[in-house]
Design a protein around this motif. Sequence first.
Motif, PDB file in Angstrom:
ATOM      1  N   ASP A  61      -6.974  14.420 -10.206  1.00 15.18           N
ATOM      2  CA  ASP A  61      -8.122  13.792 -10.849  1.00 15.18           C
ATOM      3  C   ASP A  61      -8.910  12.986  -9.808  1.00 15.18           C
ATOM      4  O   ASP A  61      -8.338  12.375  -8.912  1.00 15.18           O
ATOM      5  CB  ASP A  61      -7.611  12.854 -11.958  1.00 15.18           C
ATOM      6  CG  ASP A  61      -8.758  12.408 -12.854  1.00 15.18           C
ATOM      7  OD1 ASP A  61      -9.578  11.633 -12.344  1.00 15.18           O
ATOM      8  OD2 ASP A  61      -8.808  12.829 -14.023  1.00 15.18           O
ATOM      9  N   LYS A  62     -10.264  12.989  -9.958  1.00 15.09           N
ATOM     10  CA  LYS A  62     -11.108  12.354  -8.936  1.00 15.09           C
ATOM     11  C   LYS A  62     -10.792  10.865  -8.750  1.00 15.09           C
ATOM     12  O   LYS A  62     -10.778  10.355  -7.640  1.00 15.09           O
ATOM     13  CB  LYS A  62     -12.586  12.515  -9.313  1.00 15.09           C
ATOM     14  CG  LYS A  62     -13.535  12.036  -8.196  1.00 15.09           C
ATOM     15  CD  LYS A  62     -14.970  12.365  -8.496  1.00 15.09           C
ATOM     16  CE  LYS A  62     -15.865  12.076  -7.306  1.00 15.09           C
ATOM     17  NZ  LYS A  62     -15.689  10.799  -6.702  1.00 15.09           N
ATOM     18  N   ASP A 117      -9.912   9.185  -5.254  1.00 11.57           N
ATOM     19  CA  ASP A 117     -10.670   8.048  -4.696  1.00 11.57           C
ATOM     20  C   ASP A 117      -9.742   6.881  -4.360  1.00 11.57           C
ATOM     21  O   ASP A 117      -9.887   6.225  -3.322  1.00 11.57           O
ATOM     22  CB  ASP A 117     -11.731   7.584  -5.703  1.00 11.57           C
ATOM     23  CG  ASP A 117     -12.872   8.584  -5.837  1.00 11.57           C
ATOM     24  OD1 ASP A 117     -12.954   9.477  -4.979  1.00 11.57           O
ATOM     25  OD2 ASP A 117     -13.649   8.470  -6.810  1.00 11.57           O
ATOM     26  N   ALA A 118      -8.784   6.631  -5.268  1.00  8.66           N
ATOM     27  CA  ALA A 118      -7.834   5.535  -5.027  1.00  8.66           C
ATOM     28  C   ALA A 118      -6.990   5.819  -3.796  1.00  8.66           C
ATOM     29  O   ALA A 118      -6.754   4.932  -2.965  1.00  8.66           O
ATOM     30  CB  ALA A 118      -6.934   5.353  -6.239  1.00  8.66           C
ATOM     31  N   ARG A 119      -6.517   7.097  -3.690  1.00 13.03           N
ATOM     32  CA  ARG A 119      -5.704   7.471  -2.511  1.00 13.03           C
ATOM     33  C   ARG A 119      -6.501   7.285  -1.224  1.00 13.03           C
ATOM     34  O   ARG A 119      -5.994   6.784  -0.220  1.00 13.03           O
ATOM     35  CB  ARG A 119      -5.224   8.921  -2.648  1.00 13.03           C
ATOM     36  CG  ARG A 119      -3.921   9.073  -3.427  1.00 13.03           C
ATOM     37  CD  ARG A 119      -3.306  10.436  -3.220  1.00 13.03           C
ATOM     38  NE  ARG A 119      -4.029  11.475  -3.928  1.00 13.03           N
ATOM     39  CZ  ARG A 119      -3.720  11.917  -5.154  1.00 13.03           C
ATOM     40  NH1 ARG A 119      -2.696  11.381  -5.800  1.00 13.03           N
ATOM     41  NH2 ARG A 119      -4.420  12.866  -5.738  1.00 13.03           N
ATOM     42  N   ILE A 144       0.844  -1.211   0.000  1.00 15.35           N
ATOM     43  CA  ILE A 144       0.000   0.000   0.000  1.00 15.35           C
ATOM     44  C   ILE A 144       0.870   1.248   0.000  1.00 15.35           C
ATOM     45  O   ILE A 144       0.586   2.223  -0.711  1.00 15.35           O
ATOM     46  CB  ILE A 144      -0.963  -0.012   1.217  1.00 15.35           C
ATOM     47  CG1 ILE A 144      -1.974  -1.158   1.077  1.00 15.35           C
ATOM     48  CG2 ILE A 144      -1.690   1.316   1.340  1.00 15.35           C
ATOM     49  CD1 ILE A 144      -2.841  -1.378   2.306  1.00 15.35           C
ATOM     50  N   ASP A 145       1.950   1.226   0.808  1.00 12.87           N
ATOM     51  CA  ASP A 145       2.867   2.378   0.846  1.00 12.87           C
ATOM     52  C   ASP A 145       3.431   2.657  -0.548  1.00 12.87           C
ATOM     53  O   ASP A 145       3.538   3.815  -0.978  1.00 12.87           O
ATOM     54  CB  ASP A 145       4.011   2.111   1.832  1.00 12.87           C
ATOM     55  CG  ASP A 145       3.567   2.281   3.281  1.00 12.87           C
ATOM     56  OD1 ASP A 145       2.551   2.968   3.505  1.00 12.87           O
ATOM     57  OD2 ASP A 145       4.233   1.715   4.175  1.00 12.87           O
ATOM     58  N   ALA A 146       3.811   1.576  -1.250  1.00 10.56           N
ATOM     59  CA  ALA A 146       4.370   1.737  -2.605  1.00 10.56           C
ATOM     60  C   ALA A 146       3.329   2.321  -3.559  1.00 10.56           C
ATOM     61  O   ALA A 146       3.642   3.198  -4.383  1.00 10.56           O
ATOM     62  CB  ALA A 146       4.871   0.392  -3.112  1.00 10.56           C
ATOM     63  N   LYS A 147       2.072   1.847  -3.456  1.00 12.98           N
ATOM     64  CA  LYS A 147       1.014   2.355  -4.338  1.00 12.98           C
ATOM     65  C   LYS A 147       0.687   3.816  -4.040  1.00 12.98           C
ATOM     66  O   LYS A 147       0.446   4.614  -4.961  1.00 12.98           O
ATOM     67  CB  LYS A 147      -0.238   1.482  -4.191  1.00 12.98           C
ATOM     68  CG  LYS A 147      -0.101   0.124  -4.889  1.00 12.98           C
ATOM     69  CD  LYS A 147      -1.240  -0.805  -4.549  1.00 12.98           C
ATOM     70  CE  LYS A 147      -1.029  -2.168  -5.217  1.00 12.98           C
ATOM     71  NZ  LYS A 147      -1.996  -3.168  -4.776  1.00 12.98           N
ATOM     72  N   LEU A 148       0.681   4.170  -2.743  1.00  9.59           N
ATOM     73  CA  LEU A 148       0.435   5.576  -2.377  1.00  9.59           C
ATOM     74  C   LEU A 148       1.558   6.474  -2.880  1.00  9.59           C
ATOM     75  O   LEU A 148       1.322   7.621  -3.284  1.00  9.59           O
ATOM     76  CB  LEU A 148       0.280   5.704  -0.854  1.00  9.59           C
ATOM     77  CG  LEU A 148      -1.047   5.207  -0.269  1.00  9.59           C
ATOM     78  CD1 LEU A 148      -0.985   5.187   1.254  1.00  9.59           C
ATOM     79  CD2 LEU A 148      -2.215   6.092  -0.729  1.00  9.59           C
ATOM     80  N   GLN A 149       2.788   5.937  -2.848  1.00  3.31           N
ATOM     81  CA  GLN A 149       3.939   6.684  -3.349  1.00  3.31           C
ATOM     82  C   GLN A 149       3.776   6.974  -4.850  1.00  3.31           C
ATOM     83  O   GLN A 149       4.068   8.081  -5.319  1.00  3.31           O
ATOM     84  CB  GLN A 149       5.223   5.876  -3.112  1.00  3.31           C
ATOM     85  CG  GLN A 149       6.523   6.646  -3.299  1.00  3.31           C
ATOM     86  CD  GLN A 149       6.759   7.632  -2.165  1.00  3.31           C
ATOM     87  OE1 GLN A 149       6.381   7.363  -1.032  1.00  3.31           O
ATOM     88  NE2 GLN A 149       7.338   8.778  -2.469  1.00  3.31           N
TER      89      GLN A 149
END
Length: 723
Positions: A291-292, A296-298, A278-283
């Motif tokens: 963009d919305k 939403d993903a964040r 999750i940390d990698a994806k947030l990075q």
Amino acid sequence: MSAEDIAEEIRGALPGTEEIIVQYLSGYLVDDAGEDEDVLNIAYEILQSVAGEKKKQLESLMAKLNEMLEEQLAARQKKKAQPKLQKLDKIMDMGKNQVSNTLMFSEGVDLESINKGKASRVDMKKLEKQEAKLRAKIEKRAKRDLYEGSKLLDQHKKQQTYEEMFMKINPLEASSNAKNKSKDIHLPSIDVSFGSNRILSGASLTLAHGRRYGLIGRNGVGKSTLLRHIAMREVPIPAHITILFVEQEIIGDDTTAIDSVLKADVWRDHLLKEQASIDAKLQELESEGDDKRFEDAREEYTSRLAEVHLQLADMDAASGPARAAALLAGLGFDEQDQHRPTKSFSGGWRMRLALARALFVKPALLLLDEPSNHIDLNALAWLEDYLQTWAGTILVVSHDRAFLDAVATDIIHQHSERLDYYKGNFTQFYSTKSERDKNLQKEYETQMEYRKHLQAFIDRWRYNANRAAQAQMKIKILEKLPDLQPPEAEETETFKFPEADKISPPLLQLSDVTFGYTPDKILLKDIQFDVGFESRLAIVGANGAGKSTLIKLLTEELKPMSGHLTKNGRLRVGYFAQHHVDTLDPAMTPVQFLASRFPGKTEQEYRGHLGNFQISGMTGLQLIGTLSGGQKSRVAFALLSLQRPHVLLLDEPTNHLDIEGLDALMKALQVWNGGVIIISHDERFITSVAKELWVCGDGTVYKFKGDVESYKKLIVSNVKMKP
């Protein structure tokens, strides 16, 4: 259609399938024993677990098998459709009918009348004998089929990794489901079987959360089988109660010891990996715009990350490395050992790793099978102290009375297909059970005496006109008495060592002996050690301190670097090695094995000698490979005694013996007139047999001024003082 044709088809369609599965299925599909089952469907289910992603190959194989077996399956269906004999709902005594039972079957000839009065020519004894043989044959076939099936089941279990098995037994949601739920276990009636052998029948399993239960019983009664059934949830343990069973050593690989312990907590490992993902994806999302869909993903990832952090905090994940290091240190792994790959450790040390992994996970129900067998007295002292503060429930199988006295709050006695519960440790159990058995015996004897008195009155006056009414009253009293069973006789065992003939001292001496496997790494230095007929010495110390090395110096298996060994030329030394099982030939019977080592006696003499160590009856003619660990130990002791030794050197002799066998060994050594040197972790065994305690450590061997209990307290305090 032959089994070999089917085997070839399976091998061709699914290469790499384990041979035991191929052989099992090919035999099963052609054998008429499965005529009442949907054999193709069962075969499909088994092969599905083997095929994995090869679904097309599997479908093609099943179509081919269906084609090959078409005629055979059609014949089975036809046979199935034929009328069968039906079992009557109740027994009918045809002999009591007024009309002849055979008259209607013939044309005026009454078969029953013709044969009435004629003696049967059937030899009933021979008939019963043949029926018994037939029953034995059927049972043997059933056991064989069951054994083959269990081997297949074991292969399937082995295909699962530790992580897969852990998540199957303890799914991740079990942690959240456990909140505000009782972790007590109460199953009023369970049945447990192993093959065709019934282990428990209608037994009650009750485990209160936070209690520590010692499970005891004779060798072969099924204690380990019960633990495995609980561990695999084959008895209905509530799903929110986490379970971990320490049975086998871990498989060695390149993982370090401390990482192996950390990875044992699959939940923690899973959540940490998810957190990193999750940390990698947030990075990655940080570099995206406003963009919305990115927002939403964040938001979704941030919300999940908060849940993961909460779960990790609940399980105290941050303290993991420190806890793992402390557990390994307590079990004898120094800092350097903790960073060695697991494949570099021997089986005994890997077993300690398995124990450390289980303690690290902290399951609600911890199952231990003979945990003291693989650790030295130092590690055992630490383990006893550690388990006394265990927050969850423990169910431990052990034959070590001192360990059970230190750890257990309750004892469960498994016998006669049932479980009996006693409050307190082993000593309290033994006292309570002895008193209970005395009372039962007294009650039984009193009733037998009363029955005898009533029966004597009835026999004397039954046909006397004046006393007949009284006799009838006594008969009614006798019929209403509860049918008491005689209490189970307490089974005892005896071992017997041959008396040692006298020889002049010194028997065995080490003088100024120094030894090391390499000159730059000295293990023992300037050792002074004297063994005589009166010697009763116990050697204790940490693993690797040199205890077994000292024994090997005494047996001349190792030669000292300096100093010298003095021994009487007529001295015979009996050495019981820790891994004695490796010295026995599994393909021989105990009788054959003794004859191969000490030829010249008759079979009856060898069997009589084995009887001195409770290997009696047909057990002496079974293959050694089929014997239990305790029975193999008894064979090893029988072999030792044939040497007629003057001195016994015993390295962990108690590991596989049950409590009765251990008592027999202690009594035999107490009355034997030779010298005894023991290495053991069993406090009670040391206390009963040894008169002196010698400590092996820091490159020397010295006499300890105190008993085993004070030595164990010293060890625990030293471990706790370490940072």
